[in-house]
Design an enzyme around this catalytic site. Structure first.
Site: not given
Ligand code: CO8
Length: 260
Positions: A66, A111, A114, A134
């Site tokens: 992200a 992300g 993911e 993270e």
């Protein structure tokens, strides 16, 4: 086909190729990329002619997570909206009724890992790197990583990767079952296209029903999943493609699919 600022969206015969195209920011997922991914996959979902999808990244990264710059400014309410947007995109890709192959060309972090896990199959370049970094940023995975990683590699390995934030290479990702094939960097797209064309040559209605049963079955107890498979299996006997596939076998000829 729709035009996007942060994605390349191409079509090769019956295969759609979506490339996240923000290489200066390592293809990080900001709101715009998430919105455009959703737009592209909505278009793909509605296009009867597309039989398989390849998702990849431009440059050194598949997707390096992200967008940390965008995320660092969020309060809890905004973070919730951003996480919901990410989940909506991942869930849409995971459940679209077409096979989706991640061609992981480079960094698939946070992300990005993911996003790759929301795809059905992952093919990695020998240069790819995977990880959930993270906790090193004071965060936890927020686009489904805590949920999909244990389902793919088991609780112990998932916890190891999430708690340590360790980055693993393609060979290790293959060893633990996170990726299904590894290819030389220059052969990655070709390898992904080969898998996509193989799948696209099978009965599309059967491939999408198998995807549906695997996905839904994963979230059911065995007894319910068994009943769900039995019912799904029987429904396909009313399809033209089931009649065509079995007849073509008996007549020793190639089947011609109608997706009906
Ligand atoms: N977000 C924003 N920008 C990024 C990101 C990112 N995730 N990753 C890289 N960039 C930018 C860099 O800031 C740099 O920008 P600039 O040129 O302006 O300085 C540019 O991309 C190039 O990056 P590097 O210079 O760092 O390139 P390197 O080759 O040295 O390193 C790495 C490549 C290893 C990929 C490195 O960039 C890196 O570690 N990136 C961050 C990886 C990461 O921690 N990802 C996880 C992010 S958190 C997350 O994904 C949470 C998901 C759930 C969200 C829930 C929301 C509420």
């Amino acid at each position: 086909m729709a035009e996007f600022e942060t994605l390349k969206f191409e079509r090769k015969d019956n295969i759609a190729i979506v490339t996240v195209n923000r290489p200066k920011a390592m293809n990080a997922l900001n709101s715009q990329v998430l919105d455009e991914l959703r737009g592209a996959f909505h278009e793909i979902a509605q296009d009867e002619g597309i039989r398989a999808v390849i998702l990849t990244g431009e440059g050194k990264a598949f997707v390096a997570g992200a967008d940390i710059a965008e995320m660092s400014k969020l309060n809890a309410v905004e973070a919730r909206a951003f996480a919901k947007k990410g989940h909506a995109v991942m869930n849409f890709i995971e459940n679209i009724e077409k096979p989706v192959i991640a061609a992981v060309n480079g960094f698939a972090l946070g992300g990005g890992c993911e996003l790759a896990m929301a795809c059905d199959i992952r093919i990695a370049s020998e240069k790819a790197k995977f990880g959930q970094p993270e906790v090193g940023l004071g965060l936890i995975p927020g686009f489904g990583g805590n949920l999909r990683l244990p389902r793919l590699v088991g609780d112990g390995m998932a916890k190891y990767l999430i708690y340590s934030a360790d980055m693993i290479d393609a060979a290790e990702a293959y060893r633990i079952g996170l990726v299904q094939k590894v290819a030389a960097p220059e052969e990655l797209l070709e390898a992904a296209e080969k898998v996509a064309s193989t799948i696209a040559s099978k009965a599309p209605i059967a491939v999408s029903l198998a995807k549906n049963v695997v996905n839904n079955g994963n979230n059911m107890d065995m007894k319910s999943a068994s009943a769900y498979e039995v019912n799904s299996f029987s429904v396909i006997f009313d399809s033209e493609d089931m009649k065509e596939g079995t007849t073509a076998f008996l007549e020793k000829r190639a089947a011609e699919w109608k997706n009906k």
